[in-house]
Design a protein around this motif. Structure first.
Motif, PDB file in Angstrom:
ATOM      1  N   SER A   1      93.872   6.673  42.300  1.00 38.28           N
ATOM      2  CA  SER A   1      94.166   5.246  42.350  1.00 38.28           C
ATOM      3  C   SER A   1      95.484   4.942  41.654  1.00 38.28           C
ATOM      4  O   SER A   1      95.982   5.735  40.843  1.00 38.28           O
ATOM      5  CB  SER A   1      93.039   4.436  41.685  1.00 38.28           C
ATOM      6  N   SER A   2      96.039   3.784  41.996  1.00 35.10           N
ATOM      7  CA  SER A   2      97.245   3.260  41.355  1.00 35.10           C
ATOM      8  C   SER A   2      96.919   1.896  40.767  1.00 35.10           C
ATOM      9  O   SER A   2      96.255   1.081  41.414  1.00 35.10           O
ATOM     10  CB  SER A   2      98.386   3.103  42.364  1.00 35.10           C
ATOM     11  N   ARG A   3      97.417   1.653  39.565  1.00 33.63           N
ATOM     12  CA  ARG A   3      97.109   0.383  38.897  1.00 33.63           C
ATOM     13  C   ARG A   3      98.380  -0.214  38.308  1.00 33.63           C
ATOM     14  O   ARG A   3      99.206   0.496  37.734  1.00 33.63           O
ATOM     15  CB  ARG A   3      96.093   0.591  37.770  1.00 33.63           C
ATOM     16  N   VAL A   4      98.543  -1.514  38.443  1.00 30.68           N
ATOM     17  CA  VAL A   4      99.596  -2.247  37.751  1.00 30.68           C
ATOM     18  C   VAL A   4      98.936  -3.393  37.002  1.00 30.68           C
ATOM     19  O   VAL A   4      98.134  -4.144  37.567  1.00 30.68           O
ATOM     20  CB  VAL A   4     100.661  -2.782  38.727  1.00 30.68           C
ATOM     21  N   ARG A   5      99.248  -3.510  35.722  1.00 29.66           N
ATOM     22  CA  ARG A   5      98.683  -4.555  34.878  1.00 29.66           C
ATOM     23  C   ARG A   5      99.812  -5.321  34.201  1.00 29.66           C
ATOM     24  O   ARG A   5     100.748  -4.708  33.660  1.00 29.66           O
ATOM     25  CB  ARG A   5      97.784  -3.926  33.815  1.00 29.66           C
ATOM     26  N   LEU A   6      99.745  -6.638  34.245  1.00 28.55           N
ATOM     27  CA  LEU A   6     100.757  -7.509  33.648  1.00 28.55           C
ATOM     28  C   LEU A   6     100.141  -8.289  32.496  1.00 28.55           C
ATOM     29  O   LEU A   6      99.103  -8.935  32.665  1.00 28.55           O
ATOM     30  CB  LEU A   6     101.316  -8.484  34.691  1.00 28.55           C
TER      31      LEU A   6
ATOM     32  N   CYS B   1      96.091  -5.120  39.344  1.00 24.28           N
ATOM     33  CA  CYS B   1      95.831  -4.738  40.734  1.00 24.28           C
ATOM     34  C   CYS B   1      95.540  -3.248  40.762  1.00 24.28           C
ATOM     35  O   CYS B   1      96.295  -2.440  40.203  1.00 24.28           O
ATOM     36  CB  CYS B   1      97.029  -5.050  41.626  1.00 24.28           C
ATOM     37  N   LEU B   2      94.445  -2.867  41.405  1.00 20.82           N
ATOM     38  CA  LEU B   2      94.001  -1.474  41.475  1.00 20.82           C
ATOM     39  C   LEU B   2      93.790  -1.098  42.932  1.00 20.82           C
ATOM     40  O   LEU B   2      92.961  -1.697  43.622  1.00 20.82           O
ATOM     41  CB  LEU B   2      92.696  -1.314  40.690  1.00 20.82           C
ATOM     42  N   LEU B   3      94.564  -0.114  43.413  1.00 22.56           N
ATOM     43  CA  LEU B   3      94.534   0.291  44.815  1.00 22.56           C
ATOM     44  C   LEU B   3      94.298   1.790  44.945  1.00 22.56           C
ATOM     45  O   LEU B   3      94.572   2.554  44.013  1.00 22.56           O
ATOM     46  CB  LEU B   3      95.867  -0.070  45.492  1.00 22.56           C
ATOM     47  N   PRO B   4      93.816   2.252  46.109  1.00 20.36           N
ATOM     48  CA  PRO B   4      93.586   3.686  46.297  1.00 20.36           C
ATOM     49  C   PRO B   4      94.891   4.456  46.470  1.00 20.36           C
ATOM     50  O   PRO B   4      95.883   3.926  46.979  1.00 20.36           O
ATOM     51  CB  PRO B   4      92.748   3.743  47.575  1.00 20.36           C
ATOM     52  N   GLY B   5      94.892   5.735  46.051  1.00 21.62           N
ATOM     53  CA  GLY B   5      96.017   6.625  46.296  1.00 21.62           C
ATOM     54  C   GLY B   5      97.268   6.231  45.537  1.00 21.62           C
ATOM     55  O   GLY B   5      97.239   5.471  44.566  1.00 21.62           O
ATOM     56  N   LEU B   6      98.399   6.763  45.984  1.00 23.43           N
ATOM     57  CA  LEU B   6      99.681   6.493  45.344  1.00 23.43           C
ATOM     58  C   LEU B   6     100.312   5.270  45.998  1.00 23.43           C
ATOM     59  O   LEU B   6     101.081   5.370  46.955  1.00 23.43           O
ATOM     60  CB  LEU B   6     100.602   7.714  45.458  1.00 23.43           C
ATOM     61  N   ASN B   7      99.975   4.110  45.469  1.00 25.90           N
ATOM     62  CA  ASN B   7     100.425   2.827  46.027  1.00 25.90           C
ATOM     63  C   ASN B   7     100.943   1.926  44.920  1.00 25.90           C
ATOM     64  O   ASN B   7     100.584   0.746  44.841  1.00 25.90           O
ATOM     65  CB  ASN B   7      99.277   2.145  46.774  1.00 25.90           C
TER      66      ASN B   7
END
Length: 355
Positions: free
Chosen positions: A27-32, A128-134
């Motif tokens: 998963s790939s995650r971005v947190r602000l 935001c948490l998405l599958p794979g390298l995103n």
């Protein structure tokens, strides 16, 4: 989606294994991290003031949320401790967010790709948490939610420093980006320490399954940026993506070496894991993670062709302690959880064999 429906769902958006790099990048995650102007940081808030912050943010989410999806807002004090830990195991909130629930909340989008924590370390943690390298898509999605909320709220921002946060290491962009990687081949060949040991020199940190302070179980590691001040969001995403791709290449290369040079030993390990998972009557949590990691490697390499790749993430989540108890409707001792975990895994293996 109501909170009950969300809690009972067995899968989330990030668990579908649909990305082409999902064999290594789970998963790939971005947190602000963001804070409201005119309020102390959450650690210095009284209960009354924290509830005031939560109400302002809830109203902003209600106004802005419909433009980017439907959100369910949940006050932490309105759900049980067990339900809070279900959200942690689903990676929708942090372990720290379950403590002292008064004045805390979370807004979760219907597909569970976006969650917004209220009054964690900062007033707002948009994830935001998405599958794979995103990572780029996760950044764009989180940024869109941020823009909508910023249109409704006055955020603490300095022209020189950027977004002001409780922890100085988050000041600037307020961004933490991370990739969850599955590295069984590098662990088996004793290369993982060497590969991951180089990351701090590149401004990156390595953490465990549930982020900061957690263990790297099941050969799962979180790689994230350490620096937010003096870098743009694009810089952070580009650097992390490039390094993650190199790690993906190294893991995939090592898997092929194992297939060529130790095929029988590798197949034996994978098939033993499958046999144990399909037949065991007791399954402690750490053993399950280790065996599921071996099984996932076998699925990715075609040694076990009958199972879908996302069975790994699905079972990691649904056999975690809080999920086991919540889905069964009762509290369990560790010993009973080991029995229930084995039963769920056996059932999953049998169902796929029939299909």
């Amino acid at each position: 989606m109501s909170i009950d429906e969300l809690l009972q769902a067995k899968t989330s958006c990030w668990m579908d294994g649909s990305d082409r790099n999902s064999d290594v990048v789970i998963s790939s995650r971005v947190r602000l991290a963001r804070n409201l102007e005119g309020f102390p940081f959450p650690l210095a808030l009284s209960e009354t003031r924290s509830q005031e912050v939560a109400q302002k943010i809830k109203e902003a989410i209600d106004k802005a949320g419909t433009k980017s999806g439907d959100y369910e807002f949940v006050a932490m004090q309105d759900i049980t401790p067990l339900e809070r830990f279900v959200l942690v195991e689903r990676h929708l909130i942090s372990p720290q967010h379950v403590e002292n629930p008064v004045g805390k909340g979370v807004a979760i989008r219907d597909d569970q790709a976006v969650s917004i924590m209220v009054n964690e370390e900062d007033h707002l943690r948009i994830q935001c948490l998405l599958p794979g390298l995103n990572l780029e898509k996760a950044w764009n999605t989180a940024s869109n939610a941020d823009d909508l909320l910023e249109g409704e709220l006055d955020l603490a921002y300095d022209e020189k420093l950027g977004y002001l946060t409780c922890c100085p290491t988050n000041t600037g962009t307020g961004m933490r980006a991370s990739a969850m990687v599955h590295l069984p081949a590098l662990v088996m060949t004793n290369q993982v320490s060497k590969v991951l040991g180089l990351l701090p020199q590149l401004g990156l940190a390595v953490r465990g399954l549930y982020g900061e302070g957690s263990q790297a179980l099941g050969n799962l590691f979180q790689i994230s940026n350490q620096i937010t001040l003096g870098q743009t969001e694009t810089d952070i995403i580009t650097n992390l993506s490039a390094v993650t791709k190199q790690i993906v290449d190294k893991e995939q290369e090592t898997r092929q070496v194992l297939l060529r040079e130790a095929k029988e030993q590798l197949e034996d390990r994978v098939c033993r894991a499958y046999g144990t998972l399909a037949n065991a009557r007791l399954m402690p949590g750490q053993e399950a993670l280790s065996l599921l990691s071996d099984l996932c490697l076998g699925i990715d390499l075609g040694i076990i062709p009958r199972l879908p790749a996302n069975v790994f993430t699905e079972l990691i989540v649904t056999t975690s302690p809080a999920h086991l108890q919540y889905l069964s409707g009762r509290e369990m001792s560790a010993a009973i959880r080991d029995i229930e975990r084995a039963k769920i895994i056996r059932s999953r293996m049998e169902a796929q064999a029939v299909d």
